[in-house]
Design an enzyme around this catalytic site. Structure first.
Site, mmCIF file in Angstrom:
data_model
loop_
_atom_site.group_PDB
_atom_site.id
_atom_site.type_symbol
_atom_site.label_atom_id
_atom_site.label_comp_id
_atom_site.label_asym_id
_atom_site.label_seq_id
_atom_site.Cartn_x
_atom_site.Cartn_y
_atom_site.Cartn_z
ATOM 1 N N LYS A 11 67.886 42.257 -4.160
ATOM 2 C CA LYS A 11 69.279 42.034 -3.802
ATOM 3 C C LYS A 11 69.373 41.450 -2.403
ATOM 4 O O LYS A 11 68.621 41.839 -1.513
ATOM 5 C CB LYS A 11 70.030 43.373 -3.875
ATOM 6 C CG LYS A 11 71.490 43.358 -3.419
ATOM 7 C CD LYS A 11 71.720 43.688 -1.953
ATOM 8 C CE LYS A 11 71.080 44.924 -1.429
ATOM 9 N NZ LYS A 11 71.364 45.137 0.042
ATOM 10 N N PRO A 98 59.219 45.324 -0.086
ATOM 11 C CA PRO A 98 59.104 46.311 0.995
ATOM 12 C C PRO A 98 60.229 47.332 0.919
ATOM 13 O O PRO A 98 61.326 47.036 0.423
ATOM 14 C CB PRO A 98 59.191 45.459 2.269
ATOM 15 C CG PRO A 98 59.830 44.181 1.846
ATOM 16 C CD PRO A 98 59.445 43.958 0.431
ATOM 17 N N GLY A 102 66.646 46.403 3.130
ATOM 18 C CA GLY A 102 67.925 45.723 2.969
ATOM 19 C C GLY A 102 68.020 44.826 1.759
ATOM 20 O O GLY A 102 68.934 43.999 1.672
ATOM 21 N N ILE A 103 67.110 44.988 0.790
ATOM 22 C CA ILE A 103 67.123 44.107 -0.390
ATOM 23 C C ILE A 103 67.144 44.904 -1.703
ATOM 24 O O ILE A 103 66.631 44.463 -2.726
ATOM 25 C CB ILE A 103 65.929 43.129 -0.382
ATOM 26 C CG1 ILE A 103 64.606 43.844 -0.114
ATOM 27 C CG2 ILE A 103 66.164 42.025 0.641
ATOM 28 C CD1 ILE A 103 63.388 42.919 -0.225
ATOM 29 N N GLY A 104 67.756 46.064 -1.670
ATOM 30 C CA GLY A 104 67.930 46.802 -2.925
ATOM 31 C C GLY A 104 66.962 47.942 -3.076
ATOM 32 O O GLY A 104 67.356 49.099 -3.135
ATOM 33 N N ASP A 140 74.827 50.729 -3.909
ATOM 34 C CA ASP A 140 74.381 49.407 -4.365
ATOM 35 C C ASP A 140 73.956 49.390 -5.831
ATOM 36 O O ASP A 140 73.747 48.310 -6.400
ATOM 37 C CB ASP A 140 73.198 48.920 -3.518
ATOM 38 C CG ASP A 140 73.622 48.425 -2.148
ATOM 39 O OD1 ASP A 140 74.845 48.331 -1.892
ATOM 40 O OD2 ASP A 140 72.735 48.133 -1.329
#
Length: 282
Positions: A11, A98, A102-104, A140
């Protein structure tokens, strides 16, 4: 043994405007979600009992117990629809994204687990109903169920489509300094200033240029490498470069795959320790 497969698509937040701090400790936000055609992998098979195994380059040290969102989704779906419909599953989660990035991450994995169960065991359950149910486990997760570009408001769980943002196929490069950034402290460090709503002009690029990520400044204070990444990306020809979520991953959008790949190659030489993922938006 039949193996079922799903992907926890990465994300990104094309923009993230923080509008207010709520009394319950959460924040009122407006965010544009988009998703990349790569992410963590889930494989599952019917078993005698639920069991989660985690591997992959970012799997070390992660809990595979009852607190893991993948396990919690299974328990939630079984509680809602019954053990007869949601059998025990042996699940392997391969972490290629990782963590605390901040990407889901865990939200994308939870949503992938929910989609897998729905497709193979609960085909009569609608996607919207599924998103509402599993979205109670994290802000999220609801957006990650569909993993399609959308607008999120409230805590980010109130979703609506944005067909004018026709970004499917846009070349994207994700870059992370391999430094985890915890979401809670970044939100806590937001300065409380409402800098206005998302821009709603008709021109796509103008809309995204006028937008921002209000968590970028407090995240950089915790992880200065974010500023280095944004500086590097900005000099490599993207039409947009910004931090995603609460950091530390940043993204760059390009006009052509060759431009993205050239940028990735340059960064690999200059900063071989940085994690990268090249792809396109879904």
């Amino acid at each position: 043994m039949t193996l079922f497969h799903e992907t926890g698509w990465a994300k990104i937040n094309l923009a993230l405007h923080v509008r207010a701090r709520r009394a319950d400790g959460y924040h009122e936000i407006e965010t544009l979600f988009a998703f990349v055609d790569g992410g963590d992998a889930i494989a599952a098979a019917v078993s005698d009992a639920d069991h989660l195994t985690i591997d992959g380059p970012f799997g070390e040290g992660l809990s595979a117990g009852a607190d893991n969102l993948v396990v919690r989704v299974l328990a939630l779906l079984r509680d809602r629809y019954g053990a007869a419909r949601v059998p025990p599953l042996a699940v392997r989660l391969t972490k290629t994204l990782p963590v605390a990035a901040g990407i889901g991450g865990g939200s994308a994995d939870a949503a992938a687990m929910a989609r897998l169960v729905r497709v193979h065991f609960l085909p009569d359950v609608g996607e919207a109903a599924l998103a509402r149910l599993v979205g109670t486990l994290g802000a999220d997760i609801a957006a990650c169920v569909a993993s399609a570009t959308c607008l999120g408001v409230g805590t980010g769980a109130q979703l609506s489509p944005v067909p004018e943002l026709a970004l499917g196929g846009t070349p994207v490069l994700l870059v992370n300094p391999r430094a985890p950034v915890a979401t809670g402290p970044v939100f806590a460090a937001w300065d409380g200033t409402d800098r206005g709503p998302l821009f709603t002009g008709a021109d796509l690029r103008a809309q995204l240029f006028a937008a921002r990520n209000d968590l970028q400044r407090p995240a950089i204070a915790q992880c200065p490498a974010i500023a280095d990444i944004l500086t590097e990306l900005g000099g490599l020809g993207p039409w947009l470069a910004r931090m995603s979520g609460s950091g530390a991953t940043c993204f760059a959008l390009f006009d052509a795959p060759a431009e993205r790949d050239a940028a990735a190659a340059t960064l690999a030489v200059r900063h071989p320790g940085w994690w990268q993922m090249a792809g396109v938006l879904r």
